[in-house]
Design a protein around this motif. Structure first.
Motif, short mmCIF file in Angstrom:
data_model
loop_
_atom_site.label_atom_id
_atom_site.label_comp_id
_atom_site.label_asym_id
_atom_site.label_seq_id
_atom_site.Cartn_x
_atom_site.Cartn_y
_atom_site.Cartn_z
N ARG A 130 -12.25 7.32 -11.13
CA ARG A 130 -12.16 6.97 -9.70
C ARG A 130 -12.78 5.60 -9.49
O ARG A 130 -13.88 5.32 -9.97
CB ARG A 130 -12.85 8.00 -8.83
CG ARG A 130 -12.86 7.66 -7.33
CD ARG A 130 -13.33 8.86 -6.53
NE ARG A 130 -12.37 9.96 -6.64
CZ ARG A 130 -12.71 11.25 -6.55
NH1 ARG A 130 -13.97 11.59 -6.36
NH2 ARG A 130 -11.76 12.17 -6.64
N ALA A 131 -12.06 4.74 -8.75
CA ALA A 131 -12.56 3.41 -8.43
C ALA A 131 -12.61 3.27 -6.91
O ALA A 131 -11.69 3.68 -6.21
CB ALA A 131 -11.65 2.33 -9.02
N VAL A 132 -13.70 2.71 -6.41
CA VAL A 132 -13.87 2.45 -4.99
C VAL A 132 -14.09 0.96 -4.81
O VAL A 132 -14.98 0.38 -5.45
CB VAL A 132 -15.06 3.25 -4.41
CG1 VAL A 132 -15.22 2.95 -2.93
CG2 VAL A 132 -14.86 4.75 -4.63
N LEU A 133 -13.28 0.32 -3.96
CA LEU A 133 -13.39 -1.12 -3.78
C LEU A 133 -12.90 -1.51 -2.40
O LEU A 133 -12.40 -0.67 -1.64
CB LEU A 133 -12.64 -1.88 -4.86
CG LEU A 133 -11.12 -1.70 -4.99
CD1 LEU A 133 -10.55 -2.84 -5.84
CD2 LEU A 133 -10.76 -0.38 -5.68
N ASP A 134 -13.04 -2.77 -2.07
CA ASP A 134 -12.64 -3.29 -0.77
C ASP A 134 -11.14 -3.09 -0.56
O ASP A 134 -10.33 -3.44 -1.43
CB ASP A 134 -13.01 -4.77 -0.68
CG ASP A 134 -12.55 -5.39 0.63
OD1 ASP A 134 -11.52 -6.07 0.62
OD2 ASP A 134 -13.24 -5.16 1.65
N GLY A 135 -10.77 -2.54 0.60
CA GLY A 135 -9.37 -2.23 0.86
C GLY A 135 -8.48 -3.46 0.89
O GLY A 135 -7.37 -3.44 0.35
N ALA A 136 -8.94 -4.53 1.52
CA ALA A 136 -8.13 -5.74 1.61
C ALA A 136 -7.90 -6.33 0.22
O ALA A 136 -6.81 -6.82 -0.10
CB ALA A 136 -8.79 -6.75 2.52
N GLU A 179 7.48 -9.84 3.96
CA GLU A 179 7.38 -8.90 5.08
C GLU A 179 6.19 -7.97 4.91
O GLU A 179 5.43 -7.71 5.84
CB GLU A 179 8.67 -8.09 5.19
CG GLU A 179 8.66 -7.07 6.32
CD GLU A 179 9.93 -6.23 6.32
OE1 GLU A 179 10.00 -5.32 7.16
OE2 GLU A 179 10.82 -6.48 5.49
N ARG A 180 6.03 -7.48 3.69
CA ARG A 180 4.93 -6.55 3.42
C ARG A 180 3.58 -7.26 3.51
O ARG A 180 2.61 -6.69 4.01
CB ARG A 180 5.12 -5.94 2.03
CG ARG A 180 4.15 -4.81 1.70
CD ARG A 180 4.30 -3.66 2.66
NE ARG A 180 3.65 -2.47 2.13
CZ ARG A 180 3.40 -1.40 2.84
NH1 ARG A 180 3.73 -1.37 4.12
NH2 ARG A 180 2.82 -0.34 2.31
N ARG A 181 3.51 -8.50 3.04
CA ARG A 181 2.25 -9.25 3.14
C ARG A 181 1.85 -9.45 4.59
O ARG A 181 0.68 -9.31 4.95
CB ARG A 181 2.40 -10.61 2.45
CG ARG A 181 2.49 -10.55 0.94
CD ARG A 181 2.32 -11.94 0.33
NE ARG A 181 2.62 -11.92 -1.08
CZ ARG A 181 3.80 -12.23 -1.61
NH1 ARG A 181 4.79 -12.60 -0.81
NH2 ARG A 181 3.99 -12.20 -2.90
N ARG A 182 2.84 -9.79 5.43
CA ARG A 182 2.53 -9.98 6.85
C ARG A 182 2.06 -8.68 7.49
O ARG A 182 1.12 -8.67 8.30
CB ARG A 182 3.76 -10.53 7.59
CG ARG A 182 4.09 -11.98 7.28
CD ARG A 182 5.12 -12.53 8.27
NE ARG A 182 6.39 -11.82 8.15
CZ ARG A 182 7.38 -12.20 7.33
NH1 ARG A 182 7.23 -13.28 6.57
NH2 ARG A 182 8.52 -11.53 7.29
N PHE A 190 -5.00 -5.32 8.46
CA PHE A 190 -6.40 -5.58 8.15
C PHE A 190 -7.06 -6.38 9.27
O PHE A 190 -8.26 -6.23 9.55
CB PHE A 190 -6.54 -6.31 6.82
CG PHE A 190 -6.31 -5.43 5.62
CD1 PHE A 190 -7.16 -4.37 5.35
CD2 PHE A 190 -5.24 -5.64 4.78
CE1 PHE A 190 -6.96 -3.55 4.26
CE2 PHE A 190 -5.01 -4.82 3.69
CZ PHE A 190 -5.88 -3.77 3.42
N ARG A 191 -6.28 -7.24 9.91
CA ARG A 191 -6.83 -8.05 10.99
C ARG A 191 -7.18 -7.18 12.20
O ARG A 191 -8.23 -7.35 12.84
CB ARG A 191 -5.82 -9.13 11.38
CG ARG A 191 -6.36 -10.17 12.37
CD ARG A 191 -5.52 -11.43 12.38
NE ARG A 191 -4.09 -11.16 12.46
CZ ARG A 191 -3.23 -11.43 11.46
NH1 ARG A 191 -3.66 -11.94 10.33
NH2 ARG A 191 -1.94 -11.17 11.61
N THR A 192 -6.32 -6.22 12.53
CA THR A 192 -6.56 -5.39 13.71
C THR A 192 -7.42 -4.17 13.42
O THR A 192 -8.14 -3.69 14.29
CB THR A 192 -5.22 -4.91 14.29
OG1 THR A 192 -4.51 -4.17 13.29
CG2 THR A 192 -4.38 -6.08 14.74
#
Length: 253
Positions: A162-168, A180-183, A189-191
């Motif tokens: 199991r790895a836990v890391l920053d979602g972004a 499209e997926r990147r946007r 993540f912004r909202t």
């Protein structure tokens, strides 16, 4: 003289024991969980395709190198094909909706509503944008990695990490994502603010990734998404449907 030889032999015994102990302790140390994931990166980097099973009853074949090719079947005879960034879907009502054509191109497949949502394509579309197992392993190895235990996946022994890391950092990684997926990810993540990605990975004895579960993606409604891999290197034959048999809402008048 006899006494001296006995003394010398007695002195040699501890030395021999010390040398033996050193030879035993010279074996390679047991690898860490992070070492295991990094070893799997090298293994999976040589694998370009596999048979897959996803959440929601989806299964089929996927290729991520040299390009994305995907052929999946889901519930209700729904089929999904992907070639690069174009997605084709065929469902029970497709012919009735398209004037007799067997396929339709998904317009805006990663938006919250629309045809993709109605057909419950979420698990298949999420997987399609994160196909490469080596990339997921490489990212996961950068996080806090622990060994959960030894388990069985599809009847095969595997070690669960199991790895836990920053979602972004994990979900917004650019590999395999179209614009499209990147946007969509950037906006989520912004909202939504900071998120944490939790990635569970099962490796077999050959350091092949046989199962992966991800959670924490702010752009999907499912709490966790799981994919199981088997038959690595299986050929993926995906032919683009004939244009006369496809409704493309992007070009339809």
């Amino acid at each position: 003289m006899h006494t001296i030889r006995l003394t010398a032999a007695a002195l040699l015994l501890p030395l021999a024991a010390t040398l033996t102990a050193c030879g035993t302790s010279g074996t390679a140390p047991e690898r860490t969980p992070k070492d295991a994931l990094e070893a799997a990166v090298a293994v999976m980097a040589q694998v370009g395709s596999a048979e897959v099973t996803l959440d929601g009853g989806w299964s089929g074949r996927a290729s991520w190198a040299p390009g994305v090719r995907l052929a999946l079947s889901g519930a209700g005879d729904t089929r999904l094909l992907a070639l690069g960034e174009v997605f084709y879907v065929a469902a029970a009502d497709t012919a009735a909706r398209t004037g007799g054509r067997a396929w339709e191109v998904l317009d805006g497949p990663f938006e919250g509503g629309g045809r993709a949502a109605a057909l419950e394509l979420g698990p298949a579309l999420a997987f399609s944008q994160r196909l490469d197992p080596a990339g997921a392993l490489e990212q996961a190895a950068r996080g806090a990695v622990t060994e959960v235990g030894r388990e069985s996946v599809g009847g095969e022994p595997a070690v669960h990490y199991r790895a836990v890391l920053d979602g972004a950092e994990y979900f917004a990684d650019g590999r395999g994502l179209n614009d499209e997926r990147r946007r969509s990810l950037a906006e989520a993540f912004r909202t939504g603010g900071p998120t944490t990605a939790t990635v569970d990975l099962w490796l077999n004895r050959a350091d092949q990734l046989v199962q992966k579960t991800e959670s924490g993606n702010p752009t999907v409604t499912d709490v966790a998404g799981t994919v199981r891999y088997r038959r690595f290197g299986a050929p993926v034959e995906v032919e683009r449907p004939s244009s006369v048999d496809v409704l493309d809402p992007r070009t339809a008048g």
